[in-house]
Design an enzyme around this catalytic site. Structure first.
Site, PDB file in Angstrom:
ATOM      1  CG  HIS A  67      -2.149  -0.825   1.054  1.00  0.00           C
ATOM      2  ND1 HIS A  67      -3.424  -0.306   1.114  1.00  0.00           N
ATOM      3  CD2 HIS A  67      -2.309  -2.153   0.817  1.00  0.00           C
ATOM      4  CE1 HIS A  67      -4.322  -1.258   0.920  1.00  0.00           C
ATOM      5  NE2 HIS A  67      -3.669  -2.400   0.746  1.00  0.00           N
ATOM      6  CB  VAL A  71      -0.203   5.926  -2.048  1.00  0.00           C
ATOM      7  CG1 VAL A  71      -0.677   7.368  -1.883  1.00  0.00           C
ATOM      8  CG2 VAL A  71      -1.398   4.993  -2.209  1.00  0.00           C
ATOM      9  N   GLY A  73       4.816   6.432  -4.293  1.00  0.00           N
ATOM     10  CA  GLY A  73       6.058   5.675  -4.226  1.00  0.00           C
ATOM     11  C   GLY A  73       6.332   5.205  -2.810  1.00  0.00           C
TER      12      GLY A  73
END
Length: 332
Positions: A67, A71, A73
């Site tokens: 996750h 987002v 990187g």
């Protein structure tokens, strides 16, 4: 359809490379050799304790890493708490009921701050911890390039748009991976991390009651297993937080059983079964079959794809980022 898809894939790939320097990020294997030579030992020992206490902790850390990298990187943004001036990613619809394990990262960070204050970024910590988590449940080893900085920002909006979800269709999943500069092969290999993951009833209800898209007619072949799932996940609602293993055969072991389950049409999530059963699953189906029959090929590709995942970097973070003292908050 095929020409349009090819155009879409190429266009998104070009655009993504403008955002993320994944091919040649400023990362090295010896970044902490002088400043914090114990970093890898500290993280490994802490992860050993966490996984020994509960094997599920391995999957929690790997999911956090995924996750995070999808987002902005791999910049530790997923670890930021909400404040008056910052809206984090933890309350995004893709995160709020899916991500736990933040306390594990807090413990490791506290230990690193004691040994090497202000040196090791939370982004590097999370990337290394994810590698160690995989190893500790039987998965492969790979070298982790380090030198990431921590972002001072987060994006709830990008978390909700970039992260693949449980009922995602195949082409949509492909586009989300390609946007990050990851290939279809990377997508299928990285999906193999579900061999140690758990899913909430809310995310597999549509799958087990046959009410969704192109896999809706692909009923789980094991009636016994299906009955078990339905007993803890009622069709009418309720029990949303009840969990089941995505790999019911060897849930605490990192192996290729996940792909064998997909061959039997028993993938727990619609998005997983799409890799094999979708009418458009030409390339992905071949890869699922390959990894189901060749665990060495899966391990090798998974290692390579995890490095590529960890190399997704935002150039702005290297210029304006920092090393957080507390992974939950930007330095003051």
């Amino acid at each position: 359809m095929a020409p349009f898809l090819s155009f879409l894939v190429v266009s998104v790939f070009i655009f993504s490379n403008r955002l993320y320097a994944i091919e040649d990020p400023p990362l090295t294997l010896d970044y902490y050799q002088s400043s914090c030579p114990t970093v890898f030992d500290v993280i490994r020992k802490e992860m050993e304790c966490e996984v020994l206490s509960d094997p599920r902790n391995a999957a929690l850390v790997v999911r956090l890493h995924f996750h995070d990298c999808f987002v902005q990187g791999c910049d530790g943004s997923i670890l930021l708490d909400d404040t008056i001036t910052l809206q984090g990613e933890k309350k995004a619809s893709t995160s709020v009921n899916s991500l736990i394990g933040f306390e594990i990262i807090d413990k490791i960070k506290n230990k690193l701050e004691s040994d090497c204050p202000g040196i090791v970024s939370c982004a590097d910590l999370l990337t290394i911890a994810a590698r160690d988590a995989i190893i500790l449940v039987g998965g492969p080893y790979w070298d982790v390039p380090v030198g990431r900085k921590d972002s001072k920002t987060a994006s709830k909006e990008l978390a909700e748009s970039n992260i693949p979800v449980a009922n995602e269709a195949l082409l949509s999943m492909i586009s989300k991976f390609v946007y990050q500069g990851l290939s279809v092969t990377d997508m299928v290999a990285l999906s193999g991390s579900h061999t140690i993951g758990m899913a909430r009833c809310e995310n597999y209800r549509e799958r087990i009651y046959g009410d969704w898209g192109t896999t809706s007619d692909k009923t789980l072949t094991s009636e016994t297993h299906l009955k078990e799932l339905r007993s803890t996940c009622p069709a009418a609602g309720g029990g949303d937080n009840n969990v089941s293993a995505m790999d019911y055969a060897t849930p605490n072991l990192f192996d290729n059983s996940y792909y064998q389950i997909l061959l039997r049409e028993e993938g727990l999530l619609n998005s997983d079964q799409e890799l094999y059963s979708s009418m458009l699953a030409i390339q992905t189906k071949k890869l699922v079959v390959k990894y189901a029959h060749d665990p060495i090929a899966f391990f090798e590709q998974f290692s390579e794809s995890m490095v590529r995942l960890g190399n997704i970097t935002n150039a702005d973070t290297f210029v304006n980022g920092e090393v957080r003292k507390n992974c939950r908050f930007v330095n003051t």
